[in-house]
Design a protein around this motif. Structure first.
Motif, short mmCIF file in Angstrom:
data_model
loop_
_atom_site.label_atom_id
_atom_site.label_comp_id
_atom_site.label_asym_id
_atom_site.label_seq_id
_atom_site.Cartn_x
_atom_site.Cartn_y
_atom_site.Cartn_z
N GLU A 1 -2.24 -4.73 -0.08
CA GLU A 1 -1.76 -3.84 1.95
C GLU A 1 -0.12 -3.71 0.50
OE1 GLU A 1 -1.85 -3.98 4.97
OE2 GLU A 1 -3.68 -5.80 4.60
N ILE A 2 0.74 -2.62 0.99
CA ILE A 2 1.82 -2.02 0.26
C ILE A 2 2.17 -1.10 1.27
CG2 ILE A 2 3.87 -1.26 -1.40
CD1 ILE A 2 1.15 -1.31 -3.46
N ASN A 3 3.39 -1.86 2.01
CA ASN A 3 4.43 -0.25 2.95
C ASN A 3 5.39 -0.42 2.52
OD1 ASN A 3 2.25 -1.49 5.51
ND2 ASN A 3 3.20 -3.60 5.04
N PHE A 4 6.04 1.18 2.77
CA PHE A 4 6.91 2.17 2.59
C PHE A 4 7.52 2.78 3.71
CE2 PHE A 4 3.80 2.28 -1.29
CZ PHE A 4 4.93 2.02 -2.17
N SER A 5 8.92 3.04 3.41
CA SER A 5 10.10 3.71 3.77
C SER A 5 9.81 4.94 3.80
CB SER A 5 10.69 3.38 4.57
OG SER A 5 11.12 2.02 5.28
N ILE A 6 9.38 5.84 4.12
CA ILE A 6 10.37 7.52 4.07
C ILE A 6 11.20 7.67 4.11
CG2 ILE A 6 9.67 9.78 4.13
CD1 ILE A 6 6.65 8.86 5.34
#
Length: 71
Positions: free
Chosen positions: A4-9
């Protein structure tokens, strides 16, 4: 092994159409089990089927006008 990977736009996704285009762009290059893009909260959550370097995703999208940072 799933990851799982989370990013901010940061830039490039302003509406649901933009989010859909980013999703299609990601699906063309990477094998993801799940992609969730919330353009209102400026968040992207992906689940990859295998281990992947988040920098590759960020670089790939940057070349296509989408700017992300890893959370």
């Amino acid at each position: 092994m799933e990851k799982e990977i989370n990013f901010s736009i940061k830039k490039g996704v302003y509406c649901s159409w933009c989010a859909e285009m980013m999703k299609r762009t990601l699906q063309q290059r990477f094998a993801f089990k799940e992609i969730e893009i919330d353009f209102v909260k400026n968040k992207v959550h992906v689940i990859a089927y295998k281990r992947i370097n988040p920098k590759k995703i960020i670089s790939f999208l940057k070349n296509r006008g989408y700017y992300l940072s890893k959370e």
